[in-house]
Design a protein around this motif. Structure first.
Motif, PDB file in Angstrom:
ATOM      1  N   VAL A 112      -7.908  -5.106-107.590  1.00 35.74           N
ATOM      2  CA  VAL A 112      -8.293  -3.755-108.018  1.00 35.74           C
ATOM      3  C   VAL A 112      -7.145  -3.149-108.815  1.00 35.74           C
ATOM      4  N   PRO A 113      -7.380  -2.658-110.036  1.00 37.73           N
ATOM      5  CA  PRO A 113      -6.271  -2.179-110.868  1.00 37.73           C
ATOM      6  C   PRO A 113      -5.744  -0.828-110.377  1.00 37.73           C
ATOM      7  N   SER A 114      -4.502  -0.564-110.708  1.00 39.42           N
ATOM      8  CA  SER A 114      -3.897   0.722-110.371  1.00 39.42           C
ATOM      9  C   SER A 114      -3.267   1.392-111.588  1.00 39.42           C
ATOM     10  N   GLU A 115      -3.294   0.733-112.740  1.00 36.91           N
ATOM     11  CA  GLU A 115      -2.708   1.278-113.959  1.00 36.91           C
ATOM     12  C   GLU A 115      -3.796   1.888-114.830  1.00 36.91           C
ATOM     13  N   ALA A 116      -3.487   3.044-115.422  1.00 38.50           N
ATOM     14  CA  ALA A 116      -4.474   3.788-116.205  1.00 38.50           C
ATOM     15  C   ALA A 116      -5.011   2.974-117.384  1.00 38.50           C
ATOM     16  N   ARG A 117      -4.206   2.078-117.960  1.00 34.00           N
ATOM     17  CA  ARG A 117      -4.657   1.345-119.140  1.00 34.00           C
ATOM     18  C   ARG A 117      -5.801   0.387-118.842  1.00 34.00           C
ATOM     19  N   TYR A 118      -6.024   0.059-117.578  1.00 36.00           N
ATOM     20  CA  TYR A 118      -7.114  -0.850-117.222  1.00 36.00           C
ATOM     21  C   TYR A 118      -8.336  -0.110-116.668  1.00 36.00           C
ATOM     22  N   ILE A 119      -8.311   1.219-116.713  1.00 37.65           N
ATOM     23  CA  ILE A 119      -9.382   2.008-116.109  1.00 37.65           C
ATOM     24  C   ILE A 119     -10.000   2.895-117.174  1.00 37.65           C
ATOM     25  N   ARG A 120     -11.335   2.964-117.199  1.00 33.98           N
ATOM     26  CA  ARG A 120     -12.052   3.751-118.198  1.00 33.98           C
ATOM     27  C   ARG A 120     -13.058   4.667-117.496  1.00 33.98           C
ATOM     28  N   PHE A 121     -13.259   5.850-118.106  1.00 37.44           N
ATOM     29  CA  PHE A 121     -14.303   6.765-117.624  1.00 37.44           C
ATOM     30  C   PHE A 121     -15.047   7.264-118.852  1.00 37.44           C
ATOM     31  N   ASP A 122     -16.333   6.928-118.934  1.00 40.28           N
ATOM     32  CA  ASP A 122     -17.131   7.221-120.109  1.00 40.28           C
ATOM     33  C   ASP A 122     -18.460   7.848-119.673  1.00 40.28           C
ATOM     34  N   PRO A 123     -19.394   8.117-120.588  1.00 42.47           N
ATOM     35  CA  PRO A 123     -20.651   8.758-120.199  1.00 42.47           C
ATOM     36  C   PRO A 123     -21.482   7.993-119.179  1.00 42.47           C
ATOM     37  N   LYS A 124     -21.177   6.722-118.928  1.00 35.91           N
ATOM     38  CA  LYS A 124     -21.874   5.965-117.883  1.00 35.91           C
ATOM     39  C   LYS A 124     -21.101   5.950-116.573  1.00 35.91           C
ATOM     40  N   GLY A 125     -19.897   6.537-116.546  1.00 36.58           N
ATOM     41  CA  GLY A 125     -19.132   6.620-115.311  1.00 36.58           C
ATOM     42  C   GLY A 125     -17.869   5.784-115.345  1.00 36.58           C
ATOM     43  N   LEU A 126     -17.426   5.354-114.166  1.00 30.70           N
ATOM     44  CA  LEU A 126     -16.154   4.655-114.007  1.00 30.70           C
ATOM     45  C   LEU A 126     -16.324   3.150-114.180  1.00 30.70           C
ATOM     46  N   SER A 127     -15.437   2.559-114.966  1.00 32.91           N
ATOM     47  CA  SER A 127     -15.380   1.105-115.097  1.00 32.91           C
ATOM     48  C   SER A 127     -13.914   0.702-115.201  1.00 32.91           C
ATOM     49  N   PHE A 128     -13.630  -0.569-114.970  1.00 37.38           N
ATOM     50  CA  PHE A 128     -12.245  -1.030-115.038  1.00 37.38           C
ATOM     51  C   PHE A 128     -12.187  -2.520-115.279  1.00 37.38           C
ATOM     52  N   THR A 129     -11.007  -2.970-115.689  1.00 38.09           N
ATOM     53  CA  THR A 129     -10.725  -4.390-115.831  1.00 38.09           C
ATOM     54  C   THR A 129      -9.842  -4.812-114.669  1.00 38.09           C
ATOM     55  N   ALA A 130     -10.328  -5.745-113.847  1.00 38.95           N
ATOM     56  CA  ALA A 130      -9.576  -6.202-112.679  1.00 38.95           C
ATOM     57  C   ALA A 130      -8.389  -7.046-113.123  1.00 38.95           C
ATOM     58  N   ALA A 131      -7.495  -7.303-112.169  1.00 37.64           N
ATOM     59  CA  ALA A 131      -6.288  -8.078-112.475  1.00 37.64           C
ATOM     60  C   ALA A 131      -6.609  -9.497-112.895  1.00 37.64           C
ATOM     61  N   ASP A 132      -7.828  -9.989-112.575  1.00 36.90           N
ATOM     62  CA  ASP A 132      -8.199 -11.349-113.006  1.00 36.90           C
ATOM     63  C   ASP A 132      -8.869 -11.349-114.380  1.00 36.90           C
ATOM     64  N   GLY A 133      -8.912 -10.171-115.056  1.00 31.63           N
ATOM     65  CA  GLY A 133      -9.436 -10.091-116.416  1.00 31.63           C
ATOM     66  C   GLY A 133     -10.906  -9.799-116.514  1.00 31.63           C
ATOM     67  N   ARG A 134     -11.625  -9.677-115.403  1.00 29.08           N
ATOM     68  CA  ARG A 134     -13.058  -9.402-115.457  1.00 29.08           C
ATOM     69  C   ARG A 134     -13.311  -7.901-115.466  1.00 29.08           C
ATOM     70  N   ASP A 135     -14.388  -7.489-116.184  1.00 29.76           N
ATOM     71  CA  ASP A 135     -14.778  -6.086-116.253  1.00 29.76           C
ATOM     72  C   ASP A 135     -15.790  -5.762-115.165  1.00 29.76           C
ATOM     73  N   TRP A 136     -15.621  -4.580-114.531  1.00 32.39           N
ATOM     74  CA  TRP A 136     -16.511  -4.111-113.477  1.00 32.39           C
ATOM     75  C   TRP A 136     -16.876  -2.657-113.751  1.00 32.39           C
ATOM     76  N   ARG A 137     -18.072  -2.267-113.293  1.00 31.29           N
ATOM     77  CA  ARG A 137     -18.523  -0.879-113.430  1.00 31.29           C
ATOM     78  C   ARG A 137     -19.118  -0.413-112.116  1.00 31.29           C
ATOM     79  N   LEU A 138     -18.830   0.840-111.740  1.00 28.26           N
ATOM     80  CA  LEU A 138     -19.390   1.383-110.508  1.00 28.26           C
ATOM     81  C   LEU A 138     -20.905   1.495-110.603  1.00 28.26           C
ATOM     82  N   THR A 139     -21.566   1.263-109.479  1.00 25.62           N
ATOM     83  CA  THR A 139     -23.020   1.372-109.439  1.00 25.62           C
ATOM     84  C   THR A 139     -23.490   2.787-109.141  1.00 25.62           C
ATOM     85  N   GLY A 140     -22.557   3.677-108.757  1.00 28.78           N
ATOM     86  CA  GLY A 140     -22.942   5.028-108.368  1.00 28.78           C
ATOM     87  C   GLY A 140     -23.125   5.173-106.876  1.00 28.78           C
ATOM     88  N   LYS A 141     -22.854   4.098-106.110  1.00 30.13           N
ATOM     89  CA  LYS A 141     -22.960   4.138-104.656  1.00 30.13           C
ATOM     90  C   LYS A 141     -21.569   3.931-104.066  1.00 30.13           C
TER      91      LYS A 141
END
Length: 449
Positions: A166-195
């Protein structure tokens, strides 16, 4: 005639009384001196500065406006004015009632001796959770109460594939009109489901147009901040409504705009006094395609003149559209009480079609940092200069942040000033700024001085 008889204490009695006073009074005097040294001179709190953009969101408990503040508390050695014993850094998240403008909770996320004031910011609200970076990890708070609802451990528990990445640096975390998403330390992109902390593998990242779109249901983006442009970031000249243009003009500007077929930005240096005007918008054909024309420029008959004014907008990217109000149809004119340093901002609700002001509010602000409109209230984050707590030779004013909530129907203000005592994290200190009196109904805008 009877007279009173007074018996004077003997020498032994006076000695016992003096000994008693010394035994009781001397410790109290010592305690008073110590308290004065620590509280009066020794412990010096800074202003609670707002860090990053605020967030306005709807919760089951009503609207909330969230701020992140940092405050230094410096403890100086007794008798030494230029040496610091140590400094503590307090970082707090605040939740204000969006209707009343009063704080309803405060959550302390950092209490560090000689701490570092970086790496913390509010990201936005997604799925009923206020997401932020607390300097070490992603953290989720309940926007209604401030209770902690999620952290890195919660992400890992809900998503085993994220264990340890789970990332802790701001450069790997995004917040856009669809909500929170981030790039994990293993390089994969994830997005919150809203739950809560549940996530899912993310698809292609949003393009520029999608990033500028309106947020989805349950997503509340941070406010746009001035970004170094100051109050001008929230000024707009006008807008087109059907075949009419409505906006602020000075009479000497009319002829040039009519000839050019273009209405430029506000120019308060050349034309500090403006008024709301209306113009007819047409079109003519040119080699490069249709080109607008402007004619029939007319000032609104009951509209006053404003000083260094602009129509208020919220600064959202790429729109430059003034805030529109209804019942009655209105615009908000942001202007000043005078020219030069020390001037304060004013806000007037200008109603159509005559331009008559519904109210004018004298704001306790010299500059704006964020504008957050709502259905019934408008929340402004701004600042003004105040004398420092400790005035030494060559002292300079300190900029103090203030959160101002304005009732759009009446112009009534509620103000919370952030020159506050560094109390414990669960205690909410009183505002350092008094709320101004309510403006009279349907009052004309005061003439600029």
């Amino acid at each position: 005639m009877a007279g009173s008889i007074v018996t004077r204490p003997g020498r032994a009695g006076r000695r016992r009384l003096l000994a008693f006073l010394l035994a009781v009074g001397l410790p109290l005097l010592v305690v008073g001196v110590v308290v004065f040294a620590i509280v009066g001179r020794g412990a010096i709190p800074s202003v609670a500065d707002v860090q990053g953009p605020p967030v306005r969101a709807t919760t089951p408990a009503g609207e909330r406006v969230m701020l992140l503040t940092s405050q230094w508390h410096t403890f100086r050695s007794a008798g030494r004015t230029n040496r610091t014993s140590y400094t503590r850094l307090y970082v707090d998240v605040w939740g204000f009632d969006g209707a009343t403008g009063q704080p309803v909770w405060r959550r302390r996320i950092a209490d560090d001796r000689a701490g570092v004031n970086m790496g913390r910011t509010l990201l936005g609200v997604h799925g009923g959770v206020l997401w932020l970076l607390d300097g070490r990890q992603l953290l989720g708070l309940d926007p209604a109460t401030g209770a902690v609802t999620a952290d890195a451990a919660a992400f890992e528990a809900a998503n085993p594939a994220l264990r340890g990445v789970v990332p802790s640096e701001a450069r790997y975390i995004r917040f856009d009109p669809k909500g929170l998403s981030f790039t994990a330390a293993d390089g994969r992109d994830w997005r919150l489901t809203g739950k809560g902390a549940e996530t899912a593998p993310d698809g292609p990242r949003l393009n520029l147009d999608a990033q500028r779109a309106a947020p989805e249901a349950g997503v509340f983006l941070p406010a746009r901040t001035a970004g170094g442009n100051g109050t001008w970031a929230f000024y707009s000249r006008g807008l087109r409504v059907g075949d009419r243009w409505l906006g602020l003009l000075a009479e000497p500007e009319v002829e040039g705009f009519q000839k050019a077929g273009v209405i430029g930005g506000v120019d308060p240096t050349r034309y500090p006094r403006t008024q709301v005007w209306s113009a007819r918008v047409g079109s003519r054909s040119t080699f490069f395609g249709p080109r607008p024309t402007f004619s029939d420029f007319t000032p609104l008959p009951e509209g006053p003149e404003f000083l260094t004014a602009g129509l208020l907008q919220d600064g959202r990217c790429c729109h430059d559209t003034p805030i529109l109000l209804f019942k009655p149809d209105s615009l908000l004119a942001l202007h000043r009480d005078r020219l030069g340093e020390g001037s304060r901002l004013r806000l007037t609700r200008v109603t159509g079609p005559s331009g008559k002001p519904a109210w004018t509010a004298d704001l306790p602000l010299e500059s704006l940092e964020a504008v957050m409109p709502g259905e019934t209230t408008l929340v402004l984050l701004g600042a003004r200069d105040e004398p420092p707590v400790v005035r030494r030779r060559g002292w300079r004013p300190e900029s103090v942040d203030n959160l101002v909530t304005i009732d759009l129907a009446t112009g009534r203000q509620s103000v919370y000033g952030l020159r506050v005592a560094p109390t414990a994290g669960d205690r909410i200190p009183p505002s350092s700024t008094s709320s101004p009196p309510s403006p009279p109904a349907s009052s004309p805008a005061s003439s600029p001085q």
